[in-house]
Scaffold this motif. Structure first.
Motif, PDB file in Angstrom:
ATOM      1  N   SER A  20      -6.207  35.818  10.652  1.00 19.65           N
ATOM      2  CA  SER A  20      -6.619  36.749   9.610  1.00 19.65           C
ATOM      3  C   SER A  20      -5.444  37.091   8.697  1.00 19.65           C
ATOM      4  O   SER A  20      -4.285  36.774   8.992  1.00 19.65           O
ATOM      5  CB  SER A  20      -7.153  38.036  10.248  1.00 19.65           C
ATOM      6  OG  SER A  20      -6.096  38.708  10.927  1.00 19.65           O
ATOM      7  N   ASP A  21      -5.744  37.785   7.601  1.00 22.66           N
ATOM      8  CA  ASP A  21      -4.695  38.206   6.680  1.00 22.66           C
ATOM      9  C   ASP A  21      -3.699  39.129   7.378  1.00 22.66           C
ATOM     10  O   ASP A  21      -2.489  39.046   7.130  1.00 22.66           O
ATOM     11  CB  ASP A  21      -5.302  38.923   5.467  1.00 22.66           C
ATOM     12  CG  ASP A  21      -6.068  37.980   4.551  1.00 22.66           C
ATOM     13  OD1 ASP A  21      -5.848  36.747   4.662  1.00 22.66           O
ATOM     14  OD2 ASP A  21      -6.872  38.462   3.733  1.00 22.66           O
ATOM     15  N   SER A  22      -4.198  40.036   8.246  1.00 22.28           N
ATOM     16  CA  SER A  22      -3.298  40.968   8.931  1.00 22.28           C
ATOM     17  C   SER A  22      -2.376  40.233   9.905  1.00 22.28           C
ATOM     18  O   SER A  22      -1.207  40.605  10.068  1.00 22.28           O
ATOM     19  CB  SER A  22      -4.102  42.042   9.673  1.00 22.28           C
ATOM     20  OG  SER A  22      -4.931  41.457  10.663  1.00 22.28           O
ATOM     21  N   VAL A  23      -2.891  39.181  10.538  1.00 23.59           N
ATOM     22  CA  VAL A  23      -2.051  38.376  11.430  1.00 23.59           C
ATOM     23  C   VAL A  23      -0.958  37.680  10.623  1.00 23.59           C
ATOM     24  O   VAL A  23       0.220  37.652  11.028  1.00 23.59           O
ATOM     25  CB  VAL A  23      -2.892  37.345  12.209  1.00 23.59           C
ATOM     26  CG1 VAL A  23      -1.993  36.296  12.858  1.00 23.59           C
ATOM     27  CG2 VAL A  23      -3.723  38.041  13.274  1.00 23.59           C
ATOM     28  N   GLU A  25       0.292  38.660   7.836  1.00 21.94           N
ATOM     29  CA  GLU A  25       1.230  39.681   7.376  1.00 21.94           C
ATOM     30  C   GLU A  25       2.210  40.045   8.497  1.00 21.94           C
ATOM     31  O   GLU A  25       3.415  40.166   8.271  1.00 21.94           O
ATOM     32  CB  GLU A  25       0.465  40.923   6.915  1.00 21.94           C
ATOM     33  CG  GLU A  25       1.360  42.016   6.366  1.00 21.94           C
ATOM     34  CD  GLU A  25       0.567  43.232   5.891  1.00 21.94           C
ATOM     35  OE1 GLU A  25       1.199  44.277   5.651  1.00 21.94           O
ATOM     36  OE2 GLU A  25      -0.678  43.142   5.784  1.00 21.94           O
ATOM     37  N   THR A  26       1.675  40.199   9.712  1.00 15.68           N
ATOM     38  CA  THR A  26       2.530  40.496  10.863  1.00 15.68           C
ATOM     39  C   THR A  26       3.516  39.363  11.109  1.00 15.68           C
ATOM     40  O   THR A  26       4.692  39.595  11.409  1.00 15.68           O
ATOM     41  CB  THR A  26       1.675  40.715  12.127  1.00 15.68           C
ATOM     42  OG1 THR A  26       0.821  41.835  11.917  1.00 15.68           O
ATOM     43  CG2 THR A  26       2.545  40.957  13.356  1.00 15.68           C
ATOM     44  N   GLU A  51      -5.175  40.814  18.227  1.00 14.55           N
ATOM     45  CA  GLU A  51      -6.042  41.483  17.254  1.00 14.55           C
ATOM     46  C   GLU A  51      -7.491  41.460  17.721  1.00 14.55           C
ATOM     47  O   GLU A  51      -8.211  42.461  17.615  1.00 14.55           O
ATOM     48  CB  GLU A  51      -5.912  40.792  15.896  1.00 14.55           C
ATOM     49  CG  GLU A  51      -6.747  41.427  14.793  1.00 14.55           C
ATOM     50  CD  GLU A  51      -6.561  40.710  13.472  1.00 14.55           C
ATOM     51  OE1 GLU A  51      -5.989  41.308  12.546  1.00 14.55           O
ATOM     52  OE2 GLU A  51      -6.982  39.532  13.369  1.00 14.55           O
ATOM     53  N   LEU A  87       3.990  47.950  14.464  1.00 14.91           N
ATOM     54  CA  LEU A  87       2.752  47.187  14.278  1.00 14.91           C
ATOM     55  C   LEU A  87       1.812  47.332  15.470  1.00 14.91           C
ATOM     56  O   LEU A  87       0.756  46.703  15.518  1.00 14.91           O
ATOM     57  CB  LEU A  87       3.080  45.708  14.033  1.00 14.91           C
ATOM     58  CG  LEU A  87       3.750  45.403  12.682  1.00 14.91           C
ATOM     59  CD1 LEU A  87       4.312  43.990  12.666  1.00 14.91           C
ATOM     60  CD2 LEU A  87       2.749  45.593  11.540  1.00 14.91           C
TER      61      LEU A  87
END
Length: 418
Positions: A20-23, A25-26, A51, A87
């Protein structure tokens, strides 16, 4: 004791998950400033699984309490831990009270003298307190590797040693160099990478952090986890921060360090002493500013902005982090005052007797120089002042009175000589 049965088996095949986008970003945050992330695709899958399940990753950093104080070089990896902590992941600050008794041979060409239990306990008292200036102590799991290393016993140690060959241990660069040079390698040193690797097994680590000099030990952890039926950890190595000299790794023994518990004025002045080129390295590894903001600073300097102004911002950021915003402002004012030849407000008061006293003895007794010979060298170099006036006579006898002594740019004392 059969150590192969003491820990949970979680080495089960994992389904590949979309990122995902959040992954992503992390992952980008995790990779900022790192030397290596091994293996990136595996770590991305660990993040995706975390996640999906809501279960945080277990992220480990081990430090042997070989000295009582931490410096900015140690915070490079601690900063990365804090980013991952923020995070939502579980960070484990591991104090190597057991492995300290062996002594980490990484990067050394001689056997490291083992510490006593008393030395280790004394140093460990301050480690977590100082690390808590970077990490959130309420969300940090603190562990000591004697918890699982002591119970191993002789039988468990033999079983653990059977999982790795001497040939593989000797692949480590420092061991190879010492072996080829005929420099002694004690058997207990060969156990160090195994014990550090076993820490990862005991903690079921998902990611282990360390400096570039720890890469071999971190990889041993991966291999041992496989042997114990666990999913292997990923490893993230951070660069070793150069000291104030811009050459050697930051080290208290080399005198090129900035201690995180030093007074704000001292920290500020030391940071202002780094070169304009080295400043960017410190920004990359120590600053919490965004990469875009740092890039903008670079562009401004290239366009004619005084690099000193940008260095001031870095020094203020670091002092604020370990002291306060007010301390950073006071440190800047003190630094500017010194640059104009002024005298700092917080200089030590020293009372001495024996007037008239030779300048060399005076500087030594005032703890401004380590020896009279060093003091006389500083006089020769024009680095000694009394009440602002440069001393040029090595044979000077100083009469009774109260005055301010200065050696170099940063050493001051208000001396009363009777």
């Amino acid at each position: 004791m059969d150590t192969s049965k003491t820990l949970q088996n979680n080495n089960t095949p994992q389904q590949s998950l979309p990122l995902s986008d959040s992954v992503m970003e992390t992952l980008a945050i995790a990779k900022r400033g790192v030397d290596e992330l091994l293996i990136e695709s595996e770590f991305a899958q660990k993040l995706a699984r975390s996640e999906q399940t809501g279960k945080p990753l277990r992220i480990k950093l081990g430090l042997d309490p070989t000295a009582p104080d931490l410096h900015l070089g140690h915070t490079v990896v601690l900063n990365k831990m804090r980013q991952l902590q923020d995070l939502g992941h579980t960070v484990i600050f591991l104090i190597g009270d057991f492995t300290s008794m062996i002594g980490d041979p990484s990067g050394r060409n001689v056997t490291r003298p083992p510490l006593t239990r008393e030395q280790i306990e004394e140093n460990a008292k301050t480690y977590f307190a100082q690390a808590s200036l970077v990490l959130d102590p309420a969300r940090t799991e603190i562990r000591y590797n004697s918890e699982w290393c002591d119970p191993l016993g002789a039988r468990g140690m033999i079983q653990l040693s059977a999982k790795y060959t001497v040939a593989r241990i000797l692949e480590r660069e420092d061991f190879t160099k010492r072996f080829k040079a005929g420099t002694p390698i004690s058997v207990h040193e060969l156990l160090y990478p195994l014990m550090q690797g076993y820490d990862s097994v005991a903690l079921q680590s998902d990611l282990e952090l360390g400096g570039t000099d720890q890469k071999f030990n971190l990889l041993v952890g991966r291999e041992l986890q496989k042997d114990y039926g666990q999913e292997p950890q990923c490893i993230l190595t951070m660069p070793l921060l150069e000291g104030l000299d811009g050459v050697e790794k930051m080290s208290k023994s080399k005198g090129n360090y900035v201690g995180i518990t030093e007074p704000g004025n001292t920290m500020f002045a030391k940071l202002m002493s780094i070169s304009d080129t080295m400043m960017w390295r410190y920004y990359e590894l120590l600053s919490f500013r965004s990469l875009d903001e740092i890039a903008a600073f670079r562009k401004e300097v290239e366009g004619g902005r005084n690099p000193r102004d940008v260095k001031v911002l870095l020094a203020q950021e670091i002092v604020t982090r370990f002291h306060s915003k007010q301390a950073a402002e006071d440190a800047l004012a003190d630094f500017n005052n010194r640059a104009k030849g002024g005298i700092p407000d917080d200089i030590p008061e020293v009372s001495l007797s024996g007037a008239p006293l030779g300048i060399g003895q005076l500087l030594k007794q005032a703890n401004l120089c380590a020896s009279t010979s060093e003091a006389l060298r500083m006089v020769e170099q024009g680095g000694v002042r009394i009440d602002g006036d440069t001393v040029s006579d090595k044979g000077l006898k100083v009469e009774a009175g109260t005055f301010v002594l200065q050696v170099g740019k940063r050493k001051f004392a208000r001396v009363t000589l009777a």
